[in-house]
Every structure is written in structure tokens, then in C-alpha cells.
Design a protein around this motif. Structure first.
Motif, PDB file in Angstrom:
ATOM      1  N   ILE A  21       1.020  -1.172   0.083  1.00 43.78           N
ATOM      2  CA  ILE A  21      -0.107  -0.064  -0.012  1.00 43.78           C
ATOM      3  C   ILE A  21       0.900   1.341  -0.021  1.00 43.78           C
ATOM      4  O   ILE A  21       0.424   2.147  -0.729  1.00 43.78           O
ATOM      5  N   GLU A  22       1.992   1.282   0.773  1.00 39.47           N
ATOM      6  CA  GLU A  22       2.840   2.357   0.941  1.00 39.47           C
ATOM      7  C   GLU A  22       3.524   2.648  -0.634  1.00 39.47           C
ATOM      8  O   GLU A  22       3.746   3.639  -0.938  1.00 39.47           O
ATOM      9  N   ASN A  23       3.901   1.429  -1.249  1.00 37.94           N
ATOM     10  CA  ASN A  23       4.397   1.567  -2.310  1.00 37.94           C
ATOM     11  C   ASN A  23       3.203   2.187  -3.457  1.00 37.94           C
ATOM     12  O   ASN A  23       3.937   2.946  -4.406  1.00 37.94           O
ATOM     13  N   GLU A  24       2.276   1.729  -3.476  1.00 35.92           N
ATOM     14  CA  GLU A  24       1.183   2.246  -4.252  1.00 35.92           C
ATOM     15  C   GLU A  24       1.116   3.712  -4.166  1.00 35.92           C
ATOM     16  O   GLU A  24       0.713   4.517  -5.041  1.00 35.92           O
ATOM     17  N   LYS A  25       0.880   4.146  -2.743  1.00 33.70           N
ATOM     18  CA  LYS A  25       0.817   5.493  -2.539  1.00 33.70           C
ATOM     19  C   LYS A  25       1.919   6.478  -3.167  1.00 33.70           C
ATOM     20  O   LYS A  25       1.614   7.406  -3.589  1.00 33.70           O
ATOM     21  N   ASN A  26       3.058   5.876  -3.213  1.00 36.84           N
ATOM     22  CA  ASN A  26       4.164   6.540  -3.728  1.00 36.84           C
ATOM     23  C   ASN A  26       4.136   6.825  -5.142  1.00 36.84           C
ATOM     24  O   ASN A  26       4.229   7.571  -5.687  1.00 36.84           O
ATOM     25  N   ALA A  27       3.722   5.453  -5.758  1.00 37.17           N
ATOM     26  CA  ALA A  27       3.258   5.774  -7.142  1.00 37.17           C
ATOM     27  C   ALA A  27       2.317   6.815  -7.654  1.00 37.17           C
ATOM     28  O   ALA A  27       2.458   7.461  -8.655  1.00 37.17           O
ATOM     29  N   VAL A  28       1.166   6.909  -6.795  1.00 41.67           N
ATOM     30  CA  VAL A  28       0.219   7.829  -6.766  1.00 41.67           C
ATOM     31  C   VAL A  28       0.570   9.273  -6.811  1.00 41.67           C
ATOM     32  O   VAL A  28       0.538  10.042  -7.532  1.00 41.67           O
ATOM     33  N   LYS A  29       1.407   9.517  -5.875  1.00 37.07           N
ATOM     34  CA  LYS A  29       2.112  10.796  -5.654  1.00 37.07           C
ATOM     35  C   LYS A  29       3.148  10.975  -6.857  1.00 37.07           C
ATOM     36  O   LYS A  29       2.885  12.233  -7.444  1.00 37.07           O
ATOM     37  N   GLN A  30       3.541  10.087  -7.435  1.00 35.55           N
ATOM     38  CA  GLN A  30       4.640  10.076  -8.680  1.00 35.55           C
ATOM     39  C   GLN A  30       3.652  10.721  -9.972  1.00 35.55           C
ATOM     40  O   GLN A  30       4.346  11.239 -10.766  1.00 35.55           O
ATOM     41  N   VAL A  31       2.507  10.049 -10.033  1.00 33.40           N
ATOM     42  CA  VAL A  31       1.787  10.563 -11.127  1.00 33.40           C
ATOM     43  C   VAL A  31       1.397  11.836 -11.132  1.00 33.40           C
ATOM     44  O   VAL A  31       1.488  12.615 -12.089  1.00 33.40           O
ATOM     45  N   MET A  32       1.065  12.364 -10.043  1.00 34.57           N
ATOM     46  CA  MET A  32       0.889  13.848  -9.786  1.00 34.57           C
ATOM     47  C   MET A  32       2.058  14.682  -9.950  1.00 34.57           C
ATOM     48  O   MET A  32       1.896  15.692 -10.705  1.00 34.57           O
ATOM     49  N   ASN A  33       3.185  14.171  -9.719  1.00 36.34           N
ATOM     50  CA  ASN A  33       4.523  15.092  -9.939  1.00 36.34           C
ATOM     51  C   ASN A  33       4.665  14.921 -11.421  1.00 36.34           C
ATOM     52  O   ASN A  33       5.013  15.941 -11.905  1.00 36.34           O
ATOM     53  N   ASP A  34       4.283  13.843 -12.318  1.00 37.89           N
ATOM     54  CA  ASP A  34       4.513  13.672 -13.656  1.00 37.89           C
ATOM     55  C   ASP A  34       3.584  14.852 -14.389  1.00 37.89           C
ATOM     56  O   ASP A  34       3.725  15.268 -15.362  1.00 37.89           O
ATOM     57  N   TYR A  35       2.383  14.701 -13.876  1.00 35.03           N
ATOM     58  CA  TYR A  35       1.515  15.633 -14.106  1.00 35.03           C
ATOM     59  C   TYR A  35       1.671  16.998 -14.057  1.00 35.03           C
ATOM     60  O   TYR A  35       1.691  18.002 -15.018  1.00 35.03           O
ATOM     61  N   HIS A  36       2.303  17.400 -12.856  1.00 34.50           N
ATOM     62  CA  HIS A  36       2.965  18.739 -12.886  1.00 34.50           C
ATOM     63  C   HIS A  36       3.754  19.174 -13.789  1.00 34.50           C
ATOM     64  O   HIS A  36       3.974  20.187 -14.334  1.00 34.50           O
ATOM     65  N   ARG A  37       4.902  18.110 -14.128  1.00 35.02           N
ATOM     66  CA  ARG A  37       6.085  18.348 -14.811  1.00 35.02           C
ATOM     67  C   ARG A  37       5.509  18.663 -16.352  1.00 35.02           C
ATOM     68  O   ARG A  37       5.922  19.320 -17.072  1.00 35.02           O
ATOM     69  N   ALA A  38       4.632  17.932 -16.823  1.00 36.77           N
ATOM     70  CA  ALA A  38       3.952  17.957 -18.196  1.00 36.77           C
ATOM     71  C   ALA A  38       3.337  19.389 -18.202  1.00 36.77           C
ATOM     72  O   ALA A  38       3.317  20.011 -19.095  1.00 36.77           O
ATOM     73  N   PHE A  39       2.472  19.804 -17.240  1.00 38.42           N
ATOM     74  CA  PHE A  39       2.045  21.032 -17.170  1.00 38.42           C
ATOM     75  C   PHE A  39       3.044  22.170 -17.353  1.00 38.42           C
ATOM     76  O   PHE A  39       2.883  23.144 -17.973  1.00 38.42           O
ATOM     77  N   GLU A  40       4.482  21.915 -16.612  1.00 37.14           N
ATOM     78  CA  GLU A  40       5.366  23.022 -16.608  1.00 37.14           C
ATOM     79  C   GLU A  40       5.867  22.986 -18.095  1.00 37.14           C
ATOM     80  O   GLU A  40       6.424  24.126 -18.418  1.00 37.14           O
ATOM     81  N   LYS A  41       5.863  21.968 -18.771  1.00 34.63           N
ATOM     82  CA  LYS A  41       6.489  22.060 -20.363  1.00 34.63           C
ATOM     83  C   LYS A  41       5.239  22.314 -21.020  1.00 34.63           C
ATOM     84  O   LYS A  41       5.750  22.406 -22.329  1.00 34.63           O
ATOM     85  N   LYS A  42       4.161  22.395 -20.773  1.00 33.54           N
ATOM     86  CA  LYS A  42       3.011  22.643 -21.738  1.00 33.54           C
ATOM     87  C   LYS A  42       2.991  21.471 -22.701  1.00 33.54           C
ATOM     88  O   LYS A  42       2.811  21.849 -23.835  1.00 33.54           O
ATOM     89  N   ASP A  43       3.137  20.287 -22.047  1.00 34.21           N
ATOM     90  CA  ASP A  43       3.187  19.044 -23.478  1.00 34.21           C
ATOM     91  C   ASP A  43       1.989  18.231 -22.838  1.00 34.21           C
ATOM     92  O   ASP A  43       1.798  17.603 -22.045  1.00 34.21           O
ATOM     93  N   PHE A  44       0.872  18.452 -23.845  1.00 31.64           N
ATOM     94  CA  PHE A  44      -0.449  17.812 -23.678  1.00 31.64           C
ATOM     95  C   PHE A  44      -0.256  16.209 -23.737  1.00 31.64           C
ATOM     96  O   PHE A  44      -0.867  15.579 -23.159  1.00 31.64           O
ATOM     97  N   GLY A  45       0.684  15.868 -24.771  1.00 24.54           N
ATOM     98  CA  GLY A  45       0.692  14.815 -24.817  1.00 24.54           C
ATOM     99  C   GLY A  45       1.213  13.664 -23.851  1.00 24.54           C
ATOM    100  O   GLY A  45       0.890  12.700 -23.498  1.00 24.54           O
ATOM    101  N   LYS A  46       2.091  14.479 -22.780  1.00 25.33           N
ATOM    102  CA  LYS A  46       2.788  13.982 -21.497  1.00 25.33           C
ATOM    103  C   LYS A  46       1.150  14.109 -20.416  1.00 25.33           C
ATOM    104  O   LYS A  46       1.445  13.100 -19.558  1.00 25.33           O
ATOM    105  N   VAL A  47       0.692  15.101 -20.477  1.00 22.49           N
ATOM    106  CA  VAL A  47      -0.383  15.175 -19.669  1.00 22.49           C
ATOM    107  C   VAL A  47      -1.346  13.806 -19.825  1.00 22.49           C
ATOM    108  O   VAL A  47      -1.725  13.186 -18.861  1.00 22.49           O
ATOM    109  N   VAL A  48      -1.579  13.656 -21.239  1.00 13.80           N
ATOM    110  CA  VAL A  48      -2.630  12.375 -21.426  1.00 13.80           C
ATOM    111  C   VAL A  48      -1.891  11.155 -21.144  1.00 13.80           C
ATOM    112  O   VAL A  48      -2.795  10.410 -20.777  1.00 13.80           O
TER     113      VAL A  48
END
Length: 172
Positions: free
Chosen positions: A30-57
Motif C-alpha cells: 500500500i505504501e508503494n502504491e501511494k508513492n506511485a500515486v504521488k509520482q503520477v501527480m508529480n509527472d502531471y505537474h512536470r507535463a504542465f510545466e512543459k506545456k506538453d499535452f501529450g505527456k498530460v494525456v
């Protein structure tokens, strides 16, 4: 008659016992899965910083629903979501997200559905001007093909110069 009834009951029991068994995650899983969830949010933020809709998708589930700050901001299709994001990206040259803080991640015992609520500082930069905000974000994620994907959520925004921002001791 009894023999047919016994055969029917035995058949039903065999069929029922052959179905998939529920597997529950260990606390470490469960702790590992929670870290993976948090990583998705960080990936989402990085995609927004780059204005990269492909990475957002890449972070999104097949079906999504996002809510903005008022009732006119409800996005249920990729087309509507993309249009809103591209419009938002026109308002600034760059965005910088800070670290995720105050996160609360809840997950079902099987690790298939999760919610995350968190805060994050965001700086919107347009030319020489920088506006700082504190975002309170809530997201729902689904797991598909062993990957967490955003299925929906909402964002609340407070400007750094708003007294509400300073009422939150972690919104620094």
C-alpha cells in the motif's frame, strides 16, 4: 431428484470457487502504491510545466471528469479538457510547481482506486511578472494495466497575497 440437486449444487460450488480471488495488499505494498500515486501527480505537474499535452494525456484514464472553480468549468471529454488547458496555457509563459505538501492518500484494499488531496505552491510567470498561488488539489485515480491514471478531480486556488493563503501555515 436428490441426485440432480446434488449435482447442481456441486456444479455451482465448483464454478463459484474457480472465480478470481480477492487479493489484499500488505501495508508495504500500500505504501508503494501511494508513492506511485504521488509520482503520477508529480509527472502531471512536470507535463504542465512543459506545456506538453501529450505527456498530460499519459497520466489520464480513458474517461475523465475535472471540475474548475465554478459551475461552468466541468470537463468531461478529452476535447473539452484539452481546449481548457490550451486556453489556460495562453495566460502565462511558464509555470513552476513546488513540492507536494499535506498529502492525504486513501486507497481501497486491492489497490485499484485511490484519492489524493494535497497542497502545492505554483508560480505563474508571464514576462517579468510572477504570480504565486497555493493550490489545494483533489484527484481520483484508477489503476489500469498496473499503472495509476487520473480519472478526475478539482483544484482550489488562493493567491499568495490573499489573507487566506497566510491562514494556512503550510502554504509557504
Amino acid at each position: 431428484m436428490i441426485r440432480n440437486l446434488l449435482i447442481a449444487i456441486t456444479t455451482l460450488l465448483l464454478i463459484a470457487s474457480c472465480g478470481p480471488k480477492k487479493t489484499y495488499l500488505t501495508p508495504l505494498e500500500i505504501e508503494n502504491e501511494k508513492n506511485a500515486v504521488k509520482q503520477v501527480m508529480n509527472d502531471y505537474h512536470r507535463a504542465f510545466e512543459k506545456k506538453d499535452f501529450g505527456k498530460v494525456v499519459e497520466t489520464l484514464a480513458d474517461e475523465v471528469i475535472f471540475f474548475g472553480t465554478d459551475s461552468s468549468e466541468v470537463y468531461k471529454t478529452f476535447a473539452d479538457f484539452k481546449k481548457a488547458i490550451e486556453k489556460q496555457w495562453q495566460y502565462y509563459d511558464r509555470i513552476r510547481y513546488g513540492d507536494i505538501v499535506d498529502e492525504s492518500i486513501q486507497m481501497d484494499d486491492n489497490g485499484t482506486i485511490a484519492t489524493i488531496i494535497y497542497g502545492v505552491k505554483a508560480e505563474y510567470i508571464k514576462g517579468d511578472s510572477t504570480q504565486s498561488y497555493y493550490l489545494r488539489i483533489s484527484r481520483v485515480l484508477k489503476k489500469k494495466n498496473n499503472k495509476w491514471l487520473l480519472a478526475g478531480g478539482l483544484v482550489g486556488i488562493v493567491r499568495e497575497d490573499d489573507p487566506q493563503y497566510h491562514a494556512n501555515p503550510n502554504g509557504q
